[in-house]
Design an enzyme around this catalytic site. Structure first.
Site, PDB file in Angstrom:
ATOM      1  N   GLU A   9       0.824  -1.208   0.000  1.00  0.00           N
ATOM      2  CA  GLU A   9       0.000   0.000   0.000  1.00  0.00           C
ATOM      3  C   GLU A   9       0.863   1.264   0.000  1.00  0.00           C
ATOM      4  O   GLU A   9       0.556   2.242  -0.689  1.00  0.00           O
ATOM      5  CB  GLU A   9      -0.919   0.009   1.224  1.00  0.00           C
ATOM      6  CG  GLU A   9      -1.899  -1.156   1.269  1.00  0.00           C
ATOM      7  CD  GLU A   9      -1.369  -2.331   2.071  1.00  0.00           C
ATOM      8  OE1 GLU A   9      -2.166  -2.963   2.772  1.00  0.00           O
ATOM      9  OE2 GLU A   9      -0.137  -2.611   2.000  1.00  0.00           O
ATOM     10  N   ALA A  11       9.779 -39.080  -5.794  1.00  0.00           N
ATOM     11  CA  ALA A  11       9.714 -39.630  -7.148  1.00  0.00           C
ATOM     12  C   ALA A  11       9.576 -41.139  -7.031  1.00  0.00           C
ATOM     13  O   ALA A  11      10.239 -41.777  -6.198  1.00  0.00           O
ATOM     14  CB  ALA A  11      10.971 -39.269  -7.937  1.00  0.00           C
ATOM     15  N   THR A  67      18.179 -41.122   4.054  1.00  0.00           N
ATOM     16  CA  THR A  67      18.262 -40.503   2.730  1.00  0.00           C
ATOM     17  C   THR A  67      19.589 -39.777   2.566  1.00  0.00           C
ATOM     18  O   THR A  67      20.221 -39.823   1.504  1.00  0.00           O
ATOM     19  CB  THR A  67      17.095 -39.517   2.523  1.00  0.00           C
ATOM     20  OG1 THR A  67      15.868 -40.228   2.626  1.00  0.00           O
ATOM     21  CG2 THR A  67      17.175 -38.853   1.154  1.00  0.00           C
ATOM     22  N   ARG A 110      20.509 -25.844  -8.227  1.00  0.00           N
ATOM     23  CA  ARG A 110      21.550 -25.921  -9.256  1.00  0.00           C
ATOM     24  C   ARG A 110      20.972 -25.657 -10.640  1.00  0.00           C
ATOM     25  O   ARG A 110      21.679 -25.225 -11.537  1.00  0.00           O
ATOM     26  CB  ARG A 110      22.216 -27.310  -9.222  1.00  0.00           C
ATOM     27  CG  ARG A 110      22.883 -27.606  -7.896  1.00  0.00           C
ATOM     28  CD  ARG A 110      23.542 -28.969  -7.863  1.00  0.00           C
ATOM     29  NE  ARG A 110      22.601 -30.060  -8.117  1.00  0.00           N
ATOM     30  CZ  ARG A 110      21.750 -30.539  -7.204  1.00  0.00           C
ATOM     31  NH1 ARG A 110      21.697 -30.005  -5.994  1.00  0.00           N
ATOM     32  NH2 ARG A 110      20.949 -31.547  -7.490  1.00  0.00           N
ATOM     33  N   SER A 140       5.240 -41.077   7.859  1.00  0.00           N
ATOM     34  CA  SER A 140       4.909 -40.542   9.184  1.00  0.00           C
ATOM     35  C   SER A 140       4.115 -39.251   9.058  1.00  0.00           C
ATOM     36  O   SER A 140       3.131 -39.043   9.784  1.00  0.00           O
ATOM     37  CB  SER A 140       6.194 -40.296   9.987  1.00  0.00           C
ATOM     38  OG  SER A 140       6.872 -41.502  10.240  1.00  0.00           O
TER      39      SER A 140
END
Length: 340
Positions: A46, A150, A197, A208, A291
């Site tokens: 504003e 994926a 992982t 990247r 989870s």
């Protein structure tokens, strides 16, 4: 209001943890001023729109459009509702009410008491969608949670790999899909993976293939199993570690200490809320993703499916939801889900 939303998007990520806000000022059916919130801590939409008006006298015969209720409190900047009143703008059209407790209708009330005509509820769904992270953060008292993984055509996120094959990811999708993943990272505040992982794939979790601000990387390491040379500890972006006990480590930007009788997910979400982090991407592995799913602690899921089939391996999370949006990147498909 559509133009307000267009302008607001220009402040994506740079305005966080503030919402994305755009403002348009109209006099005699002509746009005489525009602005958006460009950077957290700086002038609101504003203010920028009002300051862009060359002939300030026209403001007294204008309508100000804004996708989110003008603020009513003193924060890093003065209240926008005060400026609107001071400038004598007679009419204000608001897309949606601000859920933040310091505003939450107070801006509208202040303007109406000063004699400003205020209309609320224009393109409400679109205005909510634009700032869905902000609304979830203030209503649920936690960040907006994206799940992302994926999987193969036959429902696996990884193959059976020996220890010699660890330390790099198993690519399931194509380069175009990976660019889309990096683009999403550029719009979110943090990214979280599990310990397994980090060990199996050694991801860097950085941008990247897209331009933008690096998200905070968060990885649990309760038993201090993660080697110092992992990519997640590079100097390319800040890395936070979740642990049950503080320990000195110059690789780590910040330690998130797990409280007694509290699990990793609760500690993560509480920390992110307290540190004003609006959103987090959870990239797995499948046990961690499951989870979040089982506890219904998610808001949006992005599931990429490639054409590969593994036959056996590590199964994708069990996810019995219906997608609300589809996209395709050559031979890879993206399904987007919303937790309703």
């Amino acid at each position: 209001m559509k133009r307000c939303i267009q302008l607001a998007k220009l402040g994506e990520r740079r305005s966080a943890p503030n919402p994305m806000v755009g403002c348009v000022i109209v006099c005699n059916d002509e746009i005489i001023g525009e602005g958006f919130h460009q950077l957290c801590g700086e002038a609101h939409a504003e203010v920028n729109a009002i300051n862009s008006v060359i002939d300030q006298e026209k403001l007294r015969n204008s309508t100000l459009y804004v996708n989110l209720e003008p603020c009513a409190h003193f924060g890093k900047t003065p209240p926008c509702s005060n400026l609107i009143i001071e400038k004598g703008i007679p009419r204000v059209v608001v897309g949606i009410i601000d859920p933040y407790a310091e505003v939450a209708g107070k801006g509208i009330e202040k303007m109406e008491k000063a004699g400003t005509k205020v209309e609320v509820g224009v393109l409400t769904d679109e205005c909510h969608e634009l700032n869905r992270r902000f609304f979830t953060f203030h209503k649920e008292k936690r960040p907006y949670v994206f799940l992302k993984w994926a999987q193969t055509a036959d429902g696996f996120v990884d193959s059976d790999r020996s220890n010699k094959e660890l330390g790099h990811p198993t690519w399931i999708t194509n380069e175009m899909a990976r660019i889309a993943v990096h683009k999403q990272r550029s719009t979110e505040s943090a990214i979280f993976i599990g310990t397994e992982t980090a060990l199996r794939d050694n991801p860097s979790l950085t941008l990247r293939d897209w331009y933008g601000k690096q998200p905070i990387r968060i990885v649990p390491d309760q038993k201090q199993r993660l080697p110092k040379d992992l990519a997640v500890y590079s100097a390319d972006a800040p890395t936070f570690s979740i642990t049950k006990a503080k320990y000195p480590d110059d690789r780590i930007t910040k330690i998130i200490e797990i409280k007694k009788d509290e699990n990793v997910i609760d500690s993560l979400l509480q920390f992110l809320y307290e540190s004003n982090t609006l959103s987090v991407i959870v990239e797995g592995g499948p046990k961690m993703l499951q989870s979040f799913i089982d506890r219904k602690l998610w808001d949006e899921a992005h599931v990429y499916t490639g054409q590969l089939s593994f036959g056996s391996g590590i199964k994708a999370p069990v996810f019995n939801e219906s997608p609300c949006k589809f996209d395709r990147f050559y031979n890879s498909e993206l399904k987007i889900y919303r937790n309703k």
